[in-house]
Design a protein around this motif. Sequence first.
Motif, PDB file in Angstrom:
ATOM      1  N   ASN A 265       7.216  18.516   2.401  1.00  0.00           N
ATOM      2  CA  ASN A 265       6.026  19.188   2.341  1.00  0.00           C
ATOM      3  C   ASN A 265       5.172  18.706   3.335  1.00  0.00           C
ATOM      4  OD1 ASN A 265       5.565  16.935   0.704  1.00  0.00           O
ATOM      5  ND2 ASN A 265       3.510  17.712   0.452  1.00  0.00           N
ATOM      6  N   VAL A 266       5.306  17.552   3.975  1.00  0.00           N
ATOM      7  CA  VAL A 266       4.722  16.977   5.301  1.00  0.00           C
ATOM      8  C   VAL A 266       5.600  17.354   6.529  1.00  0.00           C
ATOM      9  CG1 VAL A 266       3.744  14.756   6.290  1.00  0.00           C
ATOM     10  CG2 VAL A 266       3.847  15.285   3.795  1.00  0.00           C
ATOM     11  N   PRO A 267       4.913  18.243   7.383  1.00  0.00           N
ATOM     12  CA  PRO A 267       5.567  18.330   8.682  1.00  0.00           C
ATOM     13  C   PRO A 267       5.826  17.317   9.320  1.00  0.00           C
ATOM     14  CG  PRO A 267       3.647  19.726   8.475  1.00  0.00           C
ATOM     15  CD  PRO A 267       3.523  18.841   7.192  1.00  0.00           C
ATOM     16  N   GLY A 268       6.900  17.110   9.870  1.00  0.00           N
ATOM     17  CA  GLY A 268       7.625  15.836  10.638  1.00  0.00           C
ATOM     18  C   GLY A 268       7.978  14.742   9.750  1.00  0.00           C
ATOM     19  N   VAL A 269       7.979  14.770   8.371  1.00  0.00           N
ATOM     20  CA  VAL A 269       8.683  13.768   7.599  1.00  0.00           C
ATOM     21  C   VAL A 269       9.922  14.664   6.863  1.00  0.00           C
ATOM     22  CG1 VAL A 269       8.383  12.522   5.585  1.00  0.00           C
ATOM     23  CG2 VAL A 269       6.526  12.728   7.281  1.00  0.00           C
TER      24      VAL A 269
ATOM     25  N   GLY B 162       9.654  21.388  19.019  1.00  0.00           N
ATOM     26  CA  GLY B 162       8.768  22.225  18.914  1.00  0.00           C
ATOM     27  C   GLY B 162       9.464  23.491  18.253  1.00  0.00           C
ATOM     28  N   GLU B 163      10.836  23.475  17.792  1.00  0.00           N
ATOM     29  CA  GLU B 163      11.447  24.838  17.330  1.00  0.00           C
ATOM     30  C   GLU B 163      11.218  25.087  15.965  1.00  0.00           C
ATOM     31  OE1 GLU B 163      15.337  24.830  18.593  1.00  0.00           O
ATOM     32  OE2 GLU B 163      14.946  24.058  20.694  1.00  0.00           O
ATOM     33  N   MET B 164      10.764  24.180  14.961  1.00  0.00           N
ATOM     34  CA  MET B 164      10.654  24.219  13.549  1.00  0.00           C
ATOM     35  C   MET B 164       9.286  24.536  13.179  1.00  0.00           C
ATOM     36  SD  MET B 164      11.717  21.433  10.729  1.00  0.00           S
ATOM     37  CE  MET B 164      13.496  21.582  11.150  1.00  0.00           C
ATOM     38  N   ILE B 165       8.950  25.734  12.715  1.00  0.00           N
ATOM     39  CA  ILE B 165       7.604  26.231  12.207  1.00  0.00           C
ATOM     40  C   ILE B 165       7.652  25.781  10.618  1.00  0.00           C
ATOM     41  CG2 ILE B 165       6.239  28.089  12.095  1.00  0.00           C
ATOM     42  CD1 ILE B 165       7.702  29.533  14.353  1.00  0.00           C
TER      43      ILE B 165
END
Length: 318
Positions: free
Chosen positions: A268-272, A306-309
Motif C-alpha cells: 500500500n506504500v508506493p515504492g515499497v 516512472g511507469e508504475m501508477i
Amino acid sequence: MYKSIIIGTGPSGLTAAIYLARANLKPLVIEGVQPGGQLTTTTEVENFPGFPEGILGPDLMDNMRKQAERFGAEFTSGWVEEVDFSKRPFTLKVDGGQTYQAETVIISTGASARYLGIPGEQENVGRGVSTCATCDGFFFRGKKIAVVGGGDSAMEEAGFLTRFASDVTLVHRREELRASKIMQDRVRSNEKVKWALNRLPLSVATDESGAVKGLMVRNNATNQEELVEADGVFIAIGHTPNTAFLGGQVKTDANGYIVVKPGTTQTNVPGVFACGDVQDTRYRQAITAAGSGCMAAMDCEKYLEGEMIHDWSVTLDN
C-alpha cells in the motif's frame, strides 16, 4: 542514498538482488541474523529446478549470493530495527546506529516457522525434524512420521506425508482439534493416519547413533510419559511473518503477513514492495519465493522509471 534497498535474503531477496544488479541499479542488501533464510538450515534440496542430483540448502544460497555480487549488488549485515516510509527518501535504521536511505525498498524478511521449544528439537532440524512436508517428505519414504499440530496446516501436512510414510501419527496436546471439520474428516478417513491426541510433546528422542527415533510425550489423561515412534518429526504449528519492525507502516493481514496487490508485489506504500514468505501464506517454497523476488525487482524497476501508477489503494483496503 540507494536506488533500492532489499531487506532480507533467502531465495526471494537474492533473486531480487540479481535482477536489480543486472539492471545496473546497484541495490544494497541488508542481511539479517540468518543470511540466506530458512534454506540455510536445510540439508538436501531436491525440488529446486536445475539441480538433478539435488543441492545443499546453504550451497544454493551461497551460489545465489555470489551471483548477485557478480552483477554489483552490495551486502551488509545488520538487523533493521526501524523504518520511516512516511516521506521520501525512505529511511532505514539498523542495529548499531547505521542509517540508510533509499528511493525504493523491497521487503523479503520471510516468515519464521514456530517451534515447540523442547529438548532435541533445534539440534535435529534438517536431521529428522522438519517444518515443511513438501520440502522434506520425500526423504521419509516407507518410514514412520509424527506430525505435531491441531490446525488446518497440520491436517494438510499429515495428509501429504501419507504419500511417502508407512504411517503418520498426528500428535496434539488437546483432545479437540482447531482444524476445520472438512480437513479433520479428510485426515480421519486416511487409513495411514494414527492419532495421539491429548498428548503434550516433551522432547525429540534419538537413538545411540543420534538418529531421531520418535517423540516423547505426556499422556494428559494418565500423566504417563510415552514414546511416539517416528523416524521423522514434522512441526506444523504455524509461521510468524517477520514484519514487527515495520511498525504498522505497511498494510498486513490479521496474522501479520504483508498484503500486496494481487498479481504484483506492490504494498500500500508506493515504492515499497514485498516478496517471498513475508507475503505468501499459501505456497512457502524456495522456487515460488525466487519467482516473487523476480517480480519485486521488475516492479521496483518500473516504479523507478516512472511507469508504475499507484492507483489501487481501494483494492488493498477491501
